[in-house]
Design a protein around this motif. Structure first.
Motif, PDB file in Angstrom:
ATOM      1  N   GLU A  40     -22.256  42.373 -55.739  1.00  0.00           N
ATOM      2  CA  GLU A  40     -23.361  43.208 -56.178  1.00  0.00           C
ATOM      3  C   GLU A  40     -24.582  42.455 -56.567  1.00  0.00           C
ATOM      4  O   GLU A  40     -25.607  42.486 -56.519  1.00  0.00           O
ATOM      5  N   LYS A  41     -24.363  41.254 -57.618  1.00  0.00           N
ATOM      6  CA  LYS A  41     -25.210  40.347 -58.125  1.00  0.00           C
ATOM      7  C   LYS A  41     -25.994  39.636 -57.074  1.00  0.00           C
ATOM      8  O   LYS A  41     -27.212  39.363 -56.983  1.00  0.00           O
ATOM      9  N   LYS A  42     -24.925  39.074 -56.004  1.00  0.00           N
ATOM     10  CA  LYS A  42     -25.584  38.332 -54.959  1.00  0.00           C
ATOM     11  C   LYS A  42     -26.416  39.047 -54.087  1.00  0.00           C
ATOM     12  O   LYS A  42     -27.714  38.559 -53.587  1.00  0.00           O
ATOM     13  N   GLN A  43     -26.137  40.390 -53.765  1.00  0.00           N
ATOM     14  CA  GLN A  43     -27.074  41.295 -52.911  1.00  0.00           C
ATOM     15  C   GLN A  43     -28.375  41.468 -53.772  1.00  0.00           C
ATOM     16  O   GLN A  43     -29.341  41.381 -53.128  1.00  0.00           O
ATOM     17  N   GLU A  44     -28.243  41.589 -54.989  1.00  0.00           N
ATOM     18  CA  GLU A  44     -29.522  41.821 -55.783  1.00  0.00           C
ATOM     19  C   GLU A  44     -30.272  40.637 -56.148  1.00  0.00           C
ATOM     20  O   GLU A  44     -31.581  40.625 -55.589  1.00  0.00           O
ATOM     21  N   PHE A  45     -29.791  39.333 -56.333  1.00  0.00           N
ATOM     22  CA  PHE A  45     -30.571  38.292 -56.062  1.00  0.00           C
ATOM     23  C   PHE A  45     -31.120  38.103 -54.689  1.00  0.00           C
ATOM     24  O   PHE A  45     -32.515  37.620 -54.920  1.00  0.00           O
ATOM     25  N   GLU A  46     -30.592  38.149 -53.532  1.00  0.00           N
ATOM     26  CA  GLU A  46     -31.096  38.363 -52.377  1.00  0.00           C
ATOM     27  C   GLU A  46     -32.123  39.024 -51.986  1.00  0.00           C
ATOM     28  O   GLU A  46     -33.309  38.437 -51.354  1.00  0.00           O
ATOM     29  N   SER A  47     -32.051  40.208 -52.367  1.00  0.00           N
ATOM     30  CA  SER A  47     -33.153  41.318 -52.254  1.00  0.00           C
ATOM     31  C   SER A  47     -34.279  41.042 -53.050  1.00  0.00           C
ATOM     32  O   SER A  47     -35.621  41.047 -52.702  1.00  0.00           O
ATOM     33  N   GLN A  48     -34.099  40.437 -54.410  1.00  0.00           N
ATOM     34  CA  GLN A  48     -35.272  39.744 -54.964  1.00  0.00           C
ATOM     35  C   GLN A  48     -35.727  38.359 -54.538  1.00  0.00           C
ATOM     36  O   GLN A  48     -36.995  37.857 -55.238  1.00  0.00           O
ATOM     37  N   GLY A  49     -35.122  37.725 -53.594  1.00  0.00           N
ATOM     38  CA  GLY A  49     -35.442  36.452 -53.053  1.00  0.00           C
ATOM     39  C   GLY A  49     -35.241  35.114 -53.949  1.00  0.00           C
ATOM     40  O   GLY A  49     -35.605  34.340 -53.789  1.00  0.00           O
ATOM     41  N   ARG A  50     -34.173  35.673 -55.019  1.00  0.00           N
ATOM     42  CA  ARG A  50     -33.705  34.622 -55.936  1.00  0.00           C
ATOM     43  C   ARG A  50     -32.561  33.818 -55.260  1.00  0.00           C
ATOM     44  O   ARG A  50     -31.793  34.430 -54.356  1.00  0.00           O
ATOM     45  N   PRO A  51     -32.402  32.473 -55.625  1.00  0.00           N
ATOM     46  CA  PRO A  51     -31.419  31.564 -54.952  1.00  0.00           C
ATOM     47  C   PRO A  51     -30.011  31.900 -55.468  1.00  0.00           C
ATOM     48  O   PRO A  51     -29.791  32.460 -56.754  1.00  0.00           O
ATOM     49  N   THR A  52     -29.127  32.135 -54.588  1.00  0.00           N
ATOM     50  CA  THR A  52     -27.526  32.325 -55.257  1.00  0.00           C
ATOM     51  C   THR A  52     -26.843  30.962 -54.875  1.00  0.00           C
ATOM     52  O   THR A  52     -25.525  31.182 -55.289  1.00  0.00           O
ATOM     53  N   ALA A  53     -27.462  30.015 -54.859  1.00  0.00           N
ATOM     54  CA  ALA A  53     -26.861  28.701 -55.142  1.00  0.00           C
ATOM     55  C   ALA A  53     -27.950  27.752 -55.838  1.00  0.00           C
ATOM     56  O   ALA A  53     -29.084  27.836 -55.742  1.00  0.00           O
ATOM     57  N   ASP A  54     -27.168  26.738 -56.337  1.00  0.00           N
ATOM     58  CA  ASP A  54     -28.143  25.446 -57.138  1.00  0.00           C
ATOM     59  C   ASP A  54     -27.936  24.533 -56.060  1.00  0.00           C
ATOM     60  O   ASP A  54     -27.120  24.202 -55.355  1.00  0.00           O
ATOM     61  N   PHE A  55     -28.965  23.836 -55.758  1.00  0.00           N
ATOM     62  CA  PHE A  55     -29.115  22.592 -55.150  1.00  0.00           C
ATOM     63  C   PHE A  55     -29.257  21.074 -55.812  1.00  0.00           C
ATOM     64  O   PHE A  55     -30.321  21.079 -56.583  1.00  0.00           O
ATOM     65  N   ILE A  56     -28.227  20.438 -55.663  1.00  0.00           N
ATOM     66  CA  ILE A  56     -28.140  19.270 -56.669  1.00  0.00           C
ATOM     67  C   ILE A  56     -28.268  18.053 -55.720  1.00  0.00           C
ATOM     68  O   ILE A  56     -27.598  17.834 -54.704  1.00  0.00           O
ATOM     69  N   ARG A  57     -29.077  17.009 -55.890  1.00  0.00           N
ATOM     70  CA  ARG A  57     -29.191  15.782 -55.215  1.00  0.00           C
ATOM     71  C   ARG A  57     -28.001  14.933 -55.819  1.00  0.00           C
ATOM     72  O   ARG A  57     -27.644  14.818 -56.941  1.00  0.00           O
TER      73      ARG A  57
END
Length: 147
Positions: A40-57
């Motif tokens: 549910e949180k993942k769908q909420e984040f995606e609908s708001q255009g928020r990232p569901t992952a962190d991108f680490i160098r």
């Protein structure tokens, strides 16, 4: 204590370069680390255009860097162990930029296979050697096996 362990997928192919003078190999790549959200949180984040992952160098040195460049590619699952390092630099306009990356001491290939430029290659098409598993033969009599 400065220690980090991450498991994630490569967001892009590793970039390999060699340090002038010493010839030491260094590879850089970015890992996508899933935030572990509920469905549910993942769908909420995606609908708001928020990232569901962190991108680490990630930065890897030496022979390990060469192996990463040869065997890892975008989308492959990898585990790294290392330490966080921070830094800063000035842009051409004089603005200070801050960086955070992981200096990997150990890289574990959780999915691997030689990188190729074949467009029809699947992610789970592993190539462990020149002939794959066809080069191996079953042992008929295991009395000669020392274990």
């Amino acid at each position: 204590m400065n220690s980090v362990v991450l498991i994630g997928r490569l967001a892009r192919d590793p970039e390999l370069r060699f340090v002038p003078g010493s010839g030491m190999a260094v590879a850089n790549f970015t890992m996508a680390i899933d935030k572990g959200l509920t469905r549910e949180k993942k769908q909420e984040f995606e609908s708001q255009g928020r990232p569901t992952a962190d991108f680490i160098r990630i930065v890897v040195w030496g022979k390990q860097a060469e192996n990463c460049s040869q065997y890892l590619s975008k989308g492959k699952l990898v585990a790294i162990q290392g330490s966080i390092q921070t830094g800063s630099y000035k842009t051409q306009t004089g603005e200070t930029r801050y960086t955070t990356e992981v200096l990997a001491n150990r890289v574990e290939f959780l999915e691997w296979g030689e990188r190729t430029s074949t467009p029809n290659r699947k992610n789970d098409d592993f190539s462990f050697g020149s002939g794959g598993f066809d080069d191996y033969q079953a042992i008929e009599d295991d009395d000669d096996v020392p274990f």
